[in-house]
Design an enzyme around this catalytic site. Structure first.
Site: not given
Length: 169
Positions: A68, A141, A8
């Protein structure tokens, strides 16, 4: 067996999650955050991210990298900076011969919770349930990175992860 490294990306804090994919499903290996020095110029933070990716790849030897995708929020400049960080992650995966994949936030949320508009706490709860980590306090996160890895494990093509799993049977 296949190892998936989920990322991420963030320009200050990036999450990582590592899962093993077997015929029985996903198994948690590790998770955490990479803290980049926000007082440094972007080119130095890119180097920090490069070093962090090298350490993760060296430590866990993943076969696949899932990152992502960027979404354009209110601040286009932030999206550009985030794009640079993502670029480092993607390049490190390619440089190490890994399969490299990216997933939109809505797809990740839908894959994990069944709802593409799920809130972060819903994703966090479901990641904990799916990986048997209900009692751990996961940084958001890191949770998001684990969600990326799980999404990849569940949506990878037979040519990638399923071929690895087939070798176990």
């Amino acid at each position: 067996m296949s190892i998936v490294l989920g990322i991420d990306p963030g320009s200050r804090i990036a999450g990582f999650g590592v899962v093993e994919v077997t015929a029985q499903g996903e198994r948690h290996i590790d998770h955490g955050v990479i803290r980049l020095n926000e007082t440094l110029p972007i080119w130095e933070r890119l180097h920090e991210m490069h070093q962090a990716m090298e350490q993760l790849i060296s430590s866990y030897r993943p076969n696949e990298l899932a990152v992502e995708e960027i979404f354009l929020g209110k601040n286009p400049h932030s999206a550009f900076v985030l794009g640079h960080i993502r670029g480092v992650c993607l390049e490190r995966g390619v440089a190490h011969g890994m399969g490299v994949f990216q997933y939109a936030a809505r797809k990740i949320k839908k894959s994990i919770t069944g709802n593409g508009s799920a809130k972060k706490d819903q994703v966090q709860f479901m990641v904990g349930q799916l990986l048997g980590l209900e009692n751990l306090s996961l940084p958001m996160d890191a949770t998001d990175a684990l969600a990326v890895a799980i999404t990849h494990a569940r949506h990878a093509t037979p040519k990638t992860l399923l071929a690895e799993i087939g070798r176990e049977l």
